[in-house]
Design an enzyme around this catalytic site. Sequence first.
Site, short mmCIF file in Angstrom:
data_model
loop_
_atom_site.label_atom_id
_atom_site.label_comp_id
_atom_site.label_asym_id
_atom_site.label_seq_id
_atom_site.Cartn_x
_atom_site.Cartn_y
_atom_site.Cartn_z
CG HIS A 72 -2.11 -0.88 1.08
ND1 HIS A 72 -3.22 -0.76 1.87
CD2 HIS A 72 -2.36 -1.88 0.22
CE1 HIS A 72 -4.11 -1.66 1.49
NE2 HIS A 72 -3.61 -2.37 0.50
CE1 TYR A 201 -5.59 4.22 8.46
CE2 TYR A 201 -6.27 4.15 10.76
CZ TYR A 201 -5.45 3.71 9.74
OH TYR A 201 -4.49 2.77 10.00
N PRO A 293 -4.88 0.62 18.34
CG PRO A 293 -6.66 -0.72 17.67
CD PRO A 293 -6.11 0.00 18.85
CE LYS A 297 3.67 3.36 13.31
NZ LYS A 297 3.84 2.81 11.97
CE1 TYR A 385 -1.50 4.05 9.22
CE2 TYR A 385 -0.39 2.96 7.40
CZ TYR A 385 -1.47 3.05 8.28
OH TYR A 385 -2.48 2.14 8.21
#
Length: 390
Positions: A72, A201, A293, A297, A385
């Site tokens: 991704h 998100y 979550p 991580k 990220y």
Amino acid sequence: MRTQVAIIGSGPSGLLLGQLLATIGVETIILERSSREHVLGRVRAGVLEQGTVDLLGEAGAADRLHAQGLLHAGISLAFDGRLHRIDMTALTGGKHVTVYGQTEVTLDLMQKREAAGLTTVFETSNVALHDFDGAAPFVTYAKDGATHRIDCDFIAGCDGYHGVSRRSAPEGALKTFERQYPFGWLGVLAEVPPADHELVYANHQRGFALCSMRSPQRSRYYVQVPADERVEAWSDERFWDELRRRLPPQTAAAVTTGPSFEKSIAPLRSFVAEPMRFGWLFLVGDAAHIVPPTGAKGLNLAASDVRYLFAGLREFYRDKSEAGLDAYSAKALARVWKAVRFSWWMTSMLHYFPEAGEFGQRIQEAELDYLVHSKAASTALAENYVGLPY
Ligand SMILES: Cc1cc2nc3c(=O)[nH]c(=O)nc-3n(C[C@H](O)[C@H](O)[C@H](O)COP(=O)(O)OP(=O)(O)OC[C@H]3O[C@@H](n4cnc5c(N)ncnc54)[C@H](O)[C@@H]3O)c2cc1C
């Protein structure tokens, strides 16, 4: 029995450490409280940083991951009725994350361990850690009605948040830091194609939602629910309706519904225990820290602890130097706290906090708007990220 490193717990951290040590000829025995089937059935994380993928490769357990993992290059933030893509690869000079389920990581590592004939004792009870601040540590456990003893050089406490290792630290030696969030994530796994090819998100006044996946045919979706919510209160139909209400129209329209085959609620918590070393006992992964979550991580931090501990143990066995082991706790914690901060920030920005009121909602909207329109702010998200350097 005798081994060099006694590992408590056969989650990702215990299995990965065992496999890396096997590559340099260091013996391990893993003691696991649950059955093999139970460990393999736990549905948890699914987003791997490149450093985690590389470490699994070093352990010789990444063939299937390379064949089936989904690369991704970005994520989308959904708010204000629209999707805003963060191009992580462009912002980080070519980095990406890999979507591959924790259950698959665990299976790959377990099969590798079994193929090499290495010992894992499942369904143990009363695991107890002894004399790890002396010269001759040992571990005792019960199995099939008998008590057994393993003498070792080191003990790796890879037994998660509820394990025995952290609780075995000498009284007063441990300092803990904790934040509980007043909500959890209700997660659903379904054999349906994902709504988007990348993770979405969503910040919404009804609460946070996340569109994720495990493969092109298997979706993982979450919605924020109150901390005391019961999973029985959520039929599949109710879940799909609530999820779609929290997504922008075009994403909601792309959600394919179907029967869920896993549904559970995970509480959200930040937790760190310091230090991560007591004599010859080392805490690794969730045994020492928990993150919500939201930043993906938890599993990656477990892998980064393993990386530091493996380097220290390799130095000890190869070069007879304790320098790497001495540095373990400080090095691991420096990276842990950065991930704790990032996970807390993502959680704070994306969830509905009832007590924050309209002021809190406006602050979130301003922050999200700034984030997607500022290259500097987007880059800060992207570099965290994909994973900070070791
Ligand atoms: C419900 C849930 C959902 C999650 N979802 C995500 C997510 O979406 N994204 C993300 O990044 N992270 C997520 N995480 C976090 C991630 O799964 C963990 O960070 C990761 O599993 C840590 O690996 P670990 O090996 O350190 O610990 P664990 O996976 O907890 O493994 C510890 C092992 O030790 C064993 N054990 C415990 N006590 C004993 C004992 N006394 N004796 C012997 N064995 C013992 C346990 O049975 C277990 O097998 C989630 C965690 C949970 C619990």
